[in-house]
Scaffold this motif. Structure first.
Motif, PDB file in Angstrom:
ATOM      1  N   LEU A   9       1.107 -14.077  -6.469  1.00  0.00           N
ATOM      2  CA  LEU A   9       1.975 -13.030  -5.945  1.00  0.00           C
ATOM      3  C   LEU A   9       1.475 -11.653  -6.378  1.00  0.00           C
ATOM      4  O   LEU A   9       1.825 -11.156  -7.448  1.00  0.00           O
ATOM      5  CB  LEU A   9       3.413 -13.256  -6.427  1.00  0.00           C
ATOM      6  CG  LEU A   9       4.021 -14.617  -6.068  1.00  0.00           C
ATOM      7  CD1 LEU A   9       5.378 -14.788  -6.718  1.00  0.00           C
ATOM      8  CD2 LEU A   9       4.119 -14.782  -4.571  1.00  0.00           C
ATOM      9  N   PRO A  10       0.650 -11.010  -5.547  1.00  0.00           N
ATOM     10  CA  PRO A  10       0.112  -9.687  -5.888  1.00  0.00           C
ATOM     11  C   PRO A  10       1.109  -8.566  -5.575  1.00  0.00           C
ATOM     12  O   PRO A  10       2.151  -8.804  -4.957  1.00  0.00           O
ATOM     13  CB  PRO A  10      -1.110  -9.581  -4.983  1.00  0.00           C
ATOM     14  CG  PRO A  10      -0.723 -10.370  -3.762  1.00  0.00           C
ATOM     15  CD  PRO A  10       0.116 -11.514  -4.284  1.00  0.00           C
ATOM     16  N   HIS A  11       0.798  -7.378  -6.028  1.00  0.00           N
ATOM     17  CA  HIS A  11       1.588  -6.158  -5.786  1.00  0.00           C
ATOM     18  C   HIS A  11       2.978  -6.219  -6.422  1.00  0.00           C
ATOM     19  O   HIS A  11       3.910  -5.574  -5.958  1.00  0.00           O
ATOM     20  CB  HIS A  11       1.729  -5.862  -4.285  1.00  0.00           C
ATOM     21  CG  HIS A  11       0.435  -5.783  -3.559  1.00  0.00           C
ATOM     22  ND1 HIS A  11      -0.553  -4.890  -3.902  1.00  0.00           N
ATOM     23  CD2 HIS A  11      -0.046  -6.505  -2.517  1.00  0.00           C
ATOM     24  CE1 HIS A  11      -1.587  -5.056  -3.098  1.00  0.00           C
ATOM     25  NE2 HIS A  11      -1.304  -6.033  -2.249  1.00  0.00           N
ATOM     26  N   GLU A  18       4.385  -3.824   0.155  1.00  0.00           N
ATOM     27  CA  GLU A  18       4.791  -5.230   0.113  1.00  0.00           C
ATOM     28  C   GLU A  18       5.475  -5.611  -1.200  1.00  0.00           C
ATOM     29  O   GLU A  18       5.881  -6.758  -1.377  1.00  0.00           O
ATOM     30  CB  GLU A  18       3.582  -6.130   0.341  1.00  0.00           C
ATOM     31  CG  GLU A  18       2.988  -5.986   1.730  1.00  0.00           C
ATOM     32  CD  GLU A  18       1.758  -6.852   1.936  1.00  0.00           C
ATOM     33  OE1 GLU A  18       1.350  -7.564   0.994  1.00  0.00           O
ATOM     34  OE2 GLU A  18       1.207  -6.810   3.041  1.00  0.00           O
ATOM     35  N   SER A  19       5.614  -4.668  -2.114  1.00  0.00           N
ATOM     36  CA  SER A  19       6.172  -4.963  -3.433  1.00  0.00           C
ATOM     37  C   SER A  19       7.584  -5.542  -3.358  1.00  0.00           C
ATOM     38  O   SER A  19       7.919  -6.484  -4.081  1.00  0.00           O
ATOM     39  CB  SER A  19       6.162  -3.706  -4.299  1.00  0.00           C
ATOM     40  OG  SER A  19       6.611  -3.998  -5.597  1.00  0.00           O
ATOM     41  N   GLU A  20       8.422  -5.018  -2.485  1.00  0.00           N
ATOM     42  CA  GLU A  20       9.786  -5.517  -2.348  1.00  0.00           C
ATOM     43  C   GLU A  20       9.802  -6.973  -1.868  1.00  0.00           C
ATOM     44  O   GLU A  20      10.605  -7.782  -2.329  1.00  0.00           O
ATOM     45  CB  GLU A  20      10.582  -4.638  -1.379  1.00  0.00           C
ATOM     46  CG  GLU A  20      12.057  -4.972  -1.330  1.00  0.00           C
ATOM     47  CD  GLU A  20      12.837  -4.009  -0.432  1.00  0.00           C
ATOM     48  OE1 GLU A  20      13.781  -4.488   0.220  1.00  0.00           O
ATOM     49  OE2 GLU A  20      12.504  -2.814  -0.400  1.00  0.00           O
ATOM     50  N   LEU A  21       8.892  -7.307  -0.962  1.00  0.00           N
ATOM     51  CA  LEU A  21       8.792  -8.689  -0.489  1.00  0.00           C
ATOM     52  C   LEU A  21       8.351  -9.628  -1.616  1.00  0.00           C
ATOM     53  O   LEU A  21       8.829 -10.768  -1.712  1.00  0.00           O
ATOM     54  CB  LEU A  21       7.808  -8.785   0.680  1.00  0.00           C
ATOM     55  CG  LEU A  21       8.210  -8.048   1.958  1.00  0.00           C
ATOM     56  CD1 LEU A  21       7.078  -8.066   2.968  1.00  0.00           C
ATOM     57  CD2 LEU A  21       9.464  -8.665   2.543  1.00  0.00           C
ATOM     58  N   ILE A  22       7.463  -9.152  -2.464  1.00  0.00           N
ATOM     59  CA  ILE A  22       6.991  -9.958  -3.593  1.00  0.00           C
ATOM     60  C   ILE A  22       8.144 -10.219  -4.562  1.00  0.00           C
ATOM     61  O   ILE A  22       8.277 -11.326  -5.094  1.00  0.00           O
ATOM     62  CB  ILE A  22       5.799  -9.284  -4.293  1.00  0.00           C
ATOM     63  CG1 ILE A  22       4.580  -9.223  -3.350  1.00  0.00           C
ATOM     64  CG2 ILE A  22       5.445 -10.014  -5.597  1.00  0.00           C
ATOM     65  CD1 ILE A  22       4.081 -10.573  -2.860  1.00  0.00           C
ATOM     66  N   THR A  38       2.271 -13.421 -11.207  1.00  0.00           N
ATOM     67  CA  THR A  38       2.394 -12.103 -10.576  1.00  0.00           C
ATOM     68  C   THR A  38       1.283 -11.208 -11.097  1.00  0.00           C
ATOM     69  O   THR A  38       0.848 -11.334 -12.243  1.00  0.00           O
ATOM     70  CB  THR A  38       3.749 -11.457 -10.907  1.00  0.00           C
ATOM     71  OG1 THR A  38       3.896 -11.336 -12.315  1.00  0.00           O
ATOM     72  CG2 THR A  38       4.894 -12.264 -10.332  1.00  0.00           C
ATOM     73  N   LEU A  39       0.835 -10.320 -10.242  1.00  0.00           N
ATOM     74  CA  LEU A  39      -0.127  -9.310 -10.640  1.00  0.00           C
ATOM     75  C   LEU A  39       0.317  -7.962 -10.101  1.00  0.00           C
ATOM     76  O   LEU A  39       0.694  -7.846  -8.935  1.00  0.00           O
ATOM     77  CB  LEU A  39      -1.525  -9.613 -10.084  1.00  0.00           C
ATOM     78  CG  LEU A  39      -2.390 -10.485 -10.982  1.00  0.00           C
ATOM     79  CD1 LEU A  39      -1.986 -11.925 -10.835  1.00  0.00           C
ATOM     80  CD2 LEU A  39      -3.840 -10.282 -10.647  1.00  0.00           C
ATOM     81  N   GLU A  43      -4.506  -5.256 -11.708  1.00  0.00           N
ATOM     82  CA  GLU A  43      -4.718  -6.458 -12.496  1.00  0.00           C
ATOM     83  C   GLU A  43      -5.490  -7.477 -11.668  1.00  0.00           C
ATOM     84  O   GLU A  43      -5.404  -7.495 -10.443  1.00  0.00           O
ATOM     85  CB  GLU A  43      -3.386  -7.068 -12.942  1.00  0.00           C
ATOM     86  CG  GLU A  43      -2.620  -6.212 -13.912  1.00  0.00           C
ATOM     87  CD  GLU A  43      -1.322  -6.841 -14.349  1.00  0.00           C
ATOM     88  OE1 GLU A  43      -0.951  -6.641 -15.508  1.00  0.00           O
ATOM     89  OE2 GLU A  43      -0.663  -7.522 -13.539  1.00  0.00           O
ATOM     90  N   VAL A  44      -6.247  -8.317 -12.360  1.00  0.00           N
ATOM     91  CA  VAL A  44      -7.044  -9.352 -11.694  1.00  0.00           C
ATOM     92  C   VAL A  44      -6.876 -10.667 -12.433  1.00  0.00           C
ATOM     93  O   VAL A  44      -6.505 -10.690 -13.597  1.00  0.00           O
ATOM     94  CB  VAL A  44      -8.545  -8.985 -11.645  1.00  0.00           C
ATOM     95  CG1 VAL A  44      -8.773  -7.723 -10.842  1.00  0.00           C
ATOM     96  CG2 VAL A  44      -9.118  -8.848 -13.043  1.00  0.00           C
TER      97      VAL A  44
END
Length: 59
Positions: A9-11, A18-22, A38-39, A43-44
């Motif tokens: 789950l990025p962002h 897309e942060s709200e969707l994550i 989550t990232l 971050e990687v």
């Protein structure tokens, strides 16, 4: 393929559209006891081998 055994789950908590969707997907994973990582932006994930996973920040 079975390469990773969790949802990616990025962002997460980022200033990205897309942060709200994550955030909603994180809640869904928690409600269903699904494994996830989550990232935040910058971050990687680095896979050294099948058993090792590191989360690094590139700030």
């Amino acid at each position: 393929m079975g390469v990773v055994q969790f949802a990616f789950l990025p962002h997460y908590q980022s200033d990205h559209e897309e942060s709200e969707l994550i955030d909603k997907e994180v809640e869904r994973c928690m409600e269903n006891n699904w494994k996830f990582k989550t990232l935040k932006d910058g971050e990687v994930l680095i896979f050294e081998n099948v058993e090792t996973l590191q989360k690094l920040s590139l700030s």
